[in-house]
Write a protein that holds these residues in place. Structure first.
Motif, mmCIF file in Angstrom:
data_model
loop_
_atom_site.group_PDB
_atom_site.id
_atom_site.type_symbol
_atom_site.label_atom_id
_atom_site.label_comp_id
_atom_site.label_asym_id
_atom_site.label_seq_id
_atom_site.Cartn_x
_atom_site.Cartn_y
_atom_site.Cartn_z
ATOM 1 N N LEU A 52 0.815 -1.210 0.000
ATOM 2 C CA LEU A 52 0.000 0.000 0.000
ATOM 3 C C LEU A 52 0.846 1.256 0.000
ATOM 4 O O LEU A 52 0.499 2.265 -0.632
ATOM 5 N N ASP A 58 2.554 1.412 -3.692
ATOM 6 C CA ASP A 58 1.656 1.578 -4.831
ATOM 7 C C ASP A 58 0.368 2.230 -4.349
ATOM 8 O O ASP A 58 -0.475 1.572 -3.733
ATOM 9 N N GLU A 103 -2.235 3.052 -5.988
ATOM 10 C CA GLU A 103 -3.403 2.522 -6.676
ATOM 11 C C GLU A 103 -3.729 1.096 -6.254
ATOM 12 O O GLU A 103 -4.719 0.527 -6.725
ATOM 13 N N LYS A 118 -4.756 0.015 -3.368
ATOM 14 C CA LYS A 118 -5.966 -0.018 -2.550
ATOM 15 C C LYS A 118 -7.215 -0.015 -3.415
ATOM 16 O O LYS A 118 -8.211 -0.678 -3.102
ATOM 17 N N ALA A 119 -7.173 0.750 -4.529
ATOM 18 C CA ALA A 119 -8.343 0.782 -5.411
ATOM 19 C C ALA A 119 -8.570 -0.576 -6.074
ATOM 20 O O ALA A 119 -9.720 -0.970 -6.319
ATOM 21 N N ARG A 120 -7.497 -1.308 -6.355
ATOM 22 C CA ARG A 120 -7.655 -2.626 -6.976
ATOM 23 C C ARG A 120 -8.187 -3.667 -5.997
ATOM 24 O O ARG A 120 -8.648 -4.730 -6.414
ATOM 25 N N ARG A 152 -10.729 -3.187 -3.991
ATOM 26 C CA ARG A 152 -12.142 -2.990 -3.734
ATOM 27 C C ARG A 152 -12.956 -4.148 -4.296
ATOM 28 O O ARG A 152 -12.659 -4.678 -5.361
ATOM 29 N N LYS A 210 -15.588 -6.418 -6.207
ATOM 30 C CA LYS A 210 -16.256 -6.255 -7.490
ATOM 31 C C LYS A 210 -17.774 -6.318 -7.364
ATOM 32 O O LYS A 210 -18.484 -5.862 -8.247
#
Length: 427
Positions: free
Chosen positions: A99, A102, A104, A106-108, A110, A112
């Motif tokens: 974290l 990178d 981004e 954390k956004a990955r 989330r 689905k």
């Protein structure tokens, strides 16, 4: 030990309990349901009695059962992880490093699925495991006295005591006697600032502050002055009903939602998410002319005032301002008795084809040197009549009845002279 057992050991391998190796029988019988013993950084397999750092892989490979089946058989909570505390700590540290490296990542992570689907699955999981022995032990006020070492961490009172001890230790490390002293002396600090000072999360500071009855600065404080109208509570139902039909109130650039009575910077997103309406349905429901609403957003009293102030604008620029097509601007101007300006060009307009220049007089045409073909702004000069044209060959053929070869011979032009449009320097 019999010869057959020794030969089986020799053929199957050692007894370390790794998947694919021989495992001696010996299911533990002294462990009550709902308890998963852990010792030395390993968990006890309640099927065979061996110790592993990760039970999930072992029960799948050796006992032909999934992790959910293992939890269901031994009545463990459905969310109970089948890996030791040491493995959990290593994974948590690795996740924190990823974290930090990178943003981004954390956004990955989330989910689905939608919130409704996750809520439905969570409710199903709660109903499936609410009567298990492990869950019942977690609801008790304290762990059983006869087996504190195995599942004392499942007791609610024990968890609260551990959290209180952890908070007290963080307070002592920061130089305070208690968390109440922190909130009293640092009352002006926000939750984020106290979290950085104490070394805990912002959400945990907020929960402690609310639980202990301390007011946080900012929008939750009693004397906080709201700067943005979107944070204000909704206006009363009587005031909302008193709004004239067909009008869209705007306050400091914040339009009023006529559905719930709150102010928002972006009303289209709000009505789509909270009320399930698109912009056209919202306008039709409340009788709002979108062009009048746009004029008020731009600071004009009405659309007529906006059209009067932009009377000398062309349709392209006015359409960009109102968010409509050029044809729609002509319709709006005609509706309000205004005539579109003639010959007005958009700002920064560059014509694709330059307008023809006026023809040369007889004296100017006679002054052109023999054997030259003047060009200007991509247009060629006809040496017969003095007009400027994009294609001199077609011009002299249709207007003067001569061909390109005869035109070149008359005026001493080389045979390779181009008689069509070309870009060149002004002569």
């Amino acid at each position: 030990m019999t010869f057959e057992l020794l030969r089986a050991r020799r053929e199957m391998g050692d007894q370390q309990g790794r998947p694919g190796h021989w495992i001696p029988p010996g299911r533990p019988t002294d462990v009550p349901l709902g308890v998963q013993p852990e010792s030395g950084g390993k968990l006890l397999c309640l099927e065979c009695g061996l110790w592993f750092r990760q039970l999930g892989q072992h029960v799948v490979a050796k006992h032909d059962m999934s992790a959910d089946d293992y939890r269901r058989v031994y009545e463990l909570p459905r969310g109970f992880g089948l890996h030791s505390s040491a493995v959990k700590q290593v994974r948590a540290e690795s996740q924190r490093e990823r974290l930090a490296a990178d943003p981004e990542f954390k956004a990955r992570l989330r989910p689905k699925r939608s919130r409704e689907e996750l809520a439905r699955l969570s409710k199903i999981a709660w109903y499936e495991s609410k009567d298990r022995a492990g869950v019942r032990a977690a609801r008790r006020q304290g762990p059983p006295a006869h087996n504190v070492a195995q599942y004392g961490h499942l007791g609610t009172a024990a968890m609260r005591a551990n959290r209180a001890a952890e908070v007290a230790e963080l307070c002592r490390a920061a130089g305070f006697a208690s968390i109440e002293e922190v909130f009293t002396e640092k009352a002006a600090l926000s939750n984020r600032e106290i979290a950085e000072l104490m070394g805990m999360s912002k959400g945990r500071v907020d929960k402690l502050r609310r639980r202990l009855g301390f007011d946080a600065p900012g929008r939750w404080a009693k004397d906080y002055v709201v700067k943005h109208p979107s944070m204000l509570p909704p206006i009363p139902a009587k005031e909302l009903a008193a709004v004239p039909y067909g009008t869209q109130p705007v306050k400091d650039g914040y339009p009023l939602c006529l559905e719930c009575g709150r102010w928002f910077k972006r009303l289209d997103q709000h009505i789509a998410v909270m009320h399930g309406l698109n912009v056209a349905d919202y306008y039709a429901r409340h009788g709002i002319d979108p062009h009048e609403a746009r004029a008020r957003e731009l600071g004009y009293a009405s659309l007529a005032d906006l059209l009067a102030a932009t009377a000398d604008w062309n349709g392209t620029d006015l359409g960009k301002l109102l968010g409509v097509t050029t044809r729609k601007t002509r319709e709006l101007r005609h509706r309000h008795g205004l005539t579109p300006p003639r010959g007005a060009r958009p700002v920064g307009f560059v014509p694709k084809t330059p307008r023809p220049h006026p023809p040369l007089s007889a004296a100017e045409l006679a002054a052109v040197p023999y054997g030259e073909q003047p060009d200007r702004d991509g247009q060629l000069l006809c040496l017969e009549c003095g007009e400027w044209t994009r294609g001199a060959g077609a011009h002299v053929r249709w207007k003067h009845g001569i061909g390109a070869a005869e035109y070149r011979a008359r005026h001493g032009l080389p045979a390779d002279t181009k008689l069509h449009r070309r870009l060149g320097a002004s002569s």
